[in-house]
Design an enzyme around this catalytic site. Structure first.
Site, PDB file in Angstrom:
ATOM      1  N   HIS A   9      18.691  26.989   3.937  1.00 35.16           N
ATOM      2  CA  HIS A   9      18.655  26.411   2.588  1.00 35.16           C
ATOM      3  C   HIS A   9      18.567  24.884   2.586  1.00 35.16           C
ATOM      4  CE1 HIS A   9      19.613  30.042   0.105  1.00 35.16           C
ATOM      5  NE2 HIS A   9      19.934  30.491   1.306  1.00 35.16           N
TER       6      HIS A   9
ATOM      7  N   ASP B 220      17.432  16.511   0.488  1.00 32.85           N
ATOM      8  CA  ASP B 220      17.892  17.784  -0.076  1.00 32.85           C
ATOM      9  C   ASP B 220      16.921  18.891   0.316  1.00 32.85           C
ATOM     10  OD1 ASP B 220      19.477  19.474  -1.605  1.00 32.85           O
ATOM     11  OD2 ASP B 220      19.568  18.090  -3.294  1.00 32.85           O
TER      12      ASP B 220
HETATM   13  O1  F6P Z   1      23.046  23.842   0.014  1.00 33.70           O
HETATM   14  C1  F6P Z   1      23.690  24.451   1.061  1.00 33.70           C
HETATM   15  C2  F6P Z   1      24.944  25.146   0.621  1.00 33.70           C
HETATM   16  O2  F6P Z   1      25.559  25.795   1.707  1.00 33.70           O
HETATM   17  C3  F6P Z   1      24.651  26.165  -0.436  1.00 33.70           C
HETATM   18  O3  F6P Z   1      24.125  27.304   0.100  1.00 33.70           O
HETATM   19  C4  F6P Z   1      25.990  26.268  -1.074  1.00 33.70           C
HETATM   20  O4  F6P Z   1      25.914  26.847  -2.343  1.00 33.70           O
HETATM   21  C5  F6P Z   1      26.418  24.830  -1.120  1.00 33.70           C
HETATM   22  O5  F6P Z   1      25.876  24.262   0.046  1.00 33.70           O
HETATM   23  C6  F6P Z   1      27.903  24.673  -1.319  1.00 33.70           C
HETATM   24  O6  F6P Z   1      28.608  24.339  -0.182  1.00 33.70           O
HETATM   25  P1  F6P Z   1      30.095  24.821   0.096  1.00 33.70           P
HETATM   26  O7  F6P Z   1      30.050  26.301   0.247  1.00 33.70           O
HETATM   27  O8  F6P Z   1      30.487  24.113   1.353  1.00 33.70           O
HETATM   28  O9  F6P Z   1      30.925  24.423  -1.081  1.00 33.70           O
END
Ligand code: F6P
Length: 476
Positions: free
Chosen positions: A159, A367
Site C-alpha cells: 500500500h 505517499d
Molecule cells: O498506509 C499504510 C497503512 O498501513 C494503512 O494500510 C493503514 O490503514 C495505515 O497505514 C494506518 O497505520 P496504523 O495501522 O499504523 O495506524
C-alpha cells in the site's frame, strides 16, 4: 468469479460495528469491498496486547466473513509493529533514510510475528482459497506459509511506496525481504514507478531474470509484479456528501465559516504527510496575499498515529509549533487562520466537510496513493466543485492529472497554487473535476479488488513454491 473463498491477511482488521459500518481508513474500506465479492476469512492483529503469545486466533463470525484475530505480546508490538515495521521499513520506503532506525532485535521480532501468524493461519486455510496479504508488516508471510506446505495462490499488495534500489539497500534486512517477496505469485503496487522500482530491486540485489513474459524468476521462484492503483467507492462518497447536512459537525462548520472560503487537509499525523510544511505554505500564502486574511479558513484534521514512535512525537511538536506561530502572528480577533483537530471523524462527516471546502490541500512528502485526494474529488458538488491541490509525490498524482500538481518542498509553489485555486473560474473547476471523476469511476475500489484477484487467479501456484523455501525464521 469462480473462487470458493478469499483469505485476507493484514496487520489491522476492521470488524463492522453493529450497524454493519466499517471503520474509516483506506485499507479497511477497500478490503471490506473485496469481501462483498467473496466469502472468506480476514486474519490479523486484534489491536490488543496480551501477556502470553497467542497460538490460535480468536474467531468472530459476521455475515459471510470470519474475522480471525491474534493478540500480540508487549515485545511483539515493540519489535514488529513499532520497531521494524514503523521505525525502519516505513521511513525507508518513504525515502526518509535519515529517520530509519534499524535494530536486529526488532527485525527478529518482525520475522517472529510473521512466523507466528503463518502458523496460526495455515490450519484455517483450504486448498482452493485465494490468499491475499496486505502491507509492509507482512512481507515474509508467504515464505512462512510455503514452508508449512501451502500451495495456494498467494498475492501481496503493497500500500505504500516502493523506493528505488539505492534507497532500499540502505536498510539492513532488505535482501532477505526481497527473497521473501519472490515467494508471492503476484505482487501489486500502487504505481508503475513503484512496480519498476521493485523489479529493479529484485534484479540488482538478487539477480532476478525476466522469463520473457511479465514474471521475474529468482532462485527457482516465479513472481509477477503489476501496478493496481487502489480506488475508492466513489458512488458512496458522492451520496454521503450530498446528504451530509444531516451531520451536526458539518452544519456547525458551515455556519462558522459564514462567507469565508474553506481549505481542508485530512491526514494521519505522520511526517510523510508534510503537515508542518503545508502550514508553512499557507502562512506564505497569507503573507503574500494580505487581502485574503479573514476571508479563508484552513481546517487541518490530523488524528494522532503511532504515538509510541519518537519520530511521531517530533512531528506532533513541529505541527503545534507551526500552528502557534501562524495563528499567533497572523490571526486577528474574530479570525483564526488554522483550525486544527486531532479527532477521528466518520466518513459521512468527512464527505460533508470535503464538499464545503473550496480547496483540498493534499501535499504529502511521499505517499503510496492517498485516498483523501480521491475522496475530496468524489465529494464535490458537480455544478460547483472545489479544487484539489496535490503533491507530485502522492501515487494519486499519476491518475488525478487535472489537479493542481505541486512540489510540497516548495512553499512558494504551494502558496501560489492556493491563490490560483481560490481564483479559478467555475468553468475550469468543472472541467478539471469531470476529468478526475471519470478516472475515479473507471478505476474504483471494486475494479481494484477484482483486477488483483483475477490476475492472482490466472497465475496458478507453482509446485516449486513449497519445495525451495526455507524461511528465515527456520534458518540457523
Ligand atoms: O498506509 C499504510 C497503512 O498501513 C494503512 O494500510 C493503514 O490503514 C495505515 O497505514 C494506518 O497505520 P496504523 O495501522 O499504523 O495506524
Amino acid at each position: 468469479m469462480d473462487v470458493s473463498r478469499l483469505l485476507i491477511v493484514s496487520n489491522r482488521v476492521a470488524i463492522p460495528d453493529r450497524t454493519g459500518a466499517v471503520a474509516a481508513g483506506g485499507l479497511a474500506v477497500a478490503l471490506g469491498e473485496a469481501f462483498r465479492m467473496y466469502e472468506g476469512v480476514w486474519f490479523g492483529w486484534s489491536g490488543k496486547v496480551a501477556a502470553e503469545p497467542a497460538s490460535r486466533p480468536q474467531v468472530i463470525n459476521k455475515g459471510q466473513v470470519q474475522y480471525a484475530l491474534m493478540d500480540l505480546t508487549t515485545s511483539d508490538r515493540r519489535e514488529y509493529y513499532n520497531g521494524f515495521a514503523n521505525r525502519a521499513l516505513w521511513p525507508t520506503m518513504h525515502y526518509r533514510v535519515g529517520l530509519s532506525d534499524f535494530s536486529r532485535t526488532d527485525y527478529d521480532g518482525y520475522r517472529r510475528v510473521n512466523h507466528n501468524f503463518a502458523t496460526a493461519l495455515a490450519p484455517l486455510s483450504r486448498p482452493d482459497d485465494l490468499v491475499w496479504v496486505h502491507d509492509y508488516h507482512l512481507i515474509p508471510l508467504a515464505e512462512e506459509l510455503r514452508a508449512l506446505g501451502l500451495v495456494n495462490a498467494i498475492g501481496y499488495f503493497h500500500h505504500i511506496p516502493w523506493p528505488a534500489p539505492e534507497v532500499l539497500a540502505t536498510l539492513p534486512g532488505t535482501t532477505e525481504l526481497l527473497r521473501s517477496i519472490a515467494c508471492y505469485d503476484l505482487v501489486g503496487l500502487q504505481t508503475q514507478r513503484d512496480a519498476e522500482n521493485l523489479r529493479r530491486c529484485l534484479i540488482t540485489e538478487l539477480g532476478a531474470v525476466s522469463d520473457g513474459s511479465d514474471a521475474l524468476e529468482v532462485a527457482g521462484l516465479k513472481t509477477r509484479i503489476h501496478c493496481f492503483p487502489i480506488g475508492i467507492n466513489s458512488n458512496q462518497i458522492e451520496q454521503l456528501a450530498a446528504r451530509a447536512n444531516s451531520s451536526r459537525v458539518v452544519r456547525q462548520m458551515s455556519a462558522d465559516l459564514n462567507s469565508r472560503r474553506l481549505i481542508i487537509g485530512v491526514d494521519r499525523l505522520d511526517y510523510s504527510k508534510g503537515i508542518p510544511e503545508r502550514m508553512g505554505a499557507y502562512e506564505r500564502f497569507l503573507q503574500d496575499n494580505p487581502d485574503q486574511r479573514g476571508r479563508v479558513t484552513y481546517l487541518q484534521i490530523a488524528p494522532t498515529s503511532r504515538s509510541e514512535v519518537p519520530e511521531y512525537a517530533a512531528v506532533s511538536r513541529a505541527v503545534n509549533e507551526a500552528l502557534g506561530r501562524i495563528n499567533g502572528s497572523l490571526g486577528e480577533p474574530g479570525w483564526v487562520p488554522i483550525h486544527y483537530v486531532t479527532s477521528t471523524y466518520p466518513r459521512s462527516v468527512l464527505a460533508g466537510l470535503y464538499r464545503l471546502a473550496s480547496v483540498g490541500l493534499v501535499t504529502p512528502m511521499r505517499d503510496g496513493m492517498n485516498l483523501v485526494a480521491k475522496e475530496y474529488v468524489a465529494a464535490q458538488d458537480p455544478a460547483n466543485p472545489g479544487v484539489l491541490i496535490l503533491s507530485k509525490f502522492a501515487g494519486a498524482a499519476q491518475q488525478l492529472r487535472a489537479a493542481l500538481i505541486v512540489n510540497p518542498n516548495d512553499k512558494v509553489e504551494v502558496a501560489e497554487a492556493i491563490r490560483n485555486a481560490l481564483h479559478m473560474t467555475q468553468k475550469e473547476r468543472v472541467c478539471r473535476w469531470s476529468d478526475m471523476m471519470q478516472s475515479l469511476r473507471e478505476h474504483d475500489v471494486s475494479w481494484w479488488a477484482g483486477a488483483f484477484l483475477k490476475a492472482l487467479k490466472r497465475g496458478s501456484p507453482s509446485a516449486l513454491k513449497s519445495a525451495h523455501v526455507v524461511p528465515v525464521s527456520a534458518r540457523s
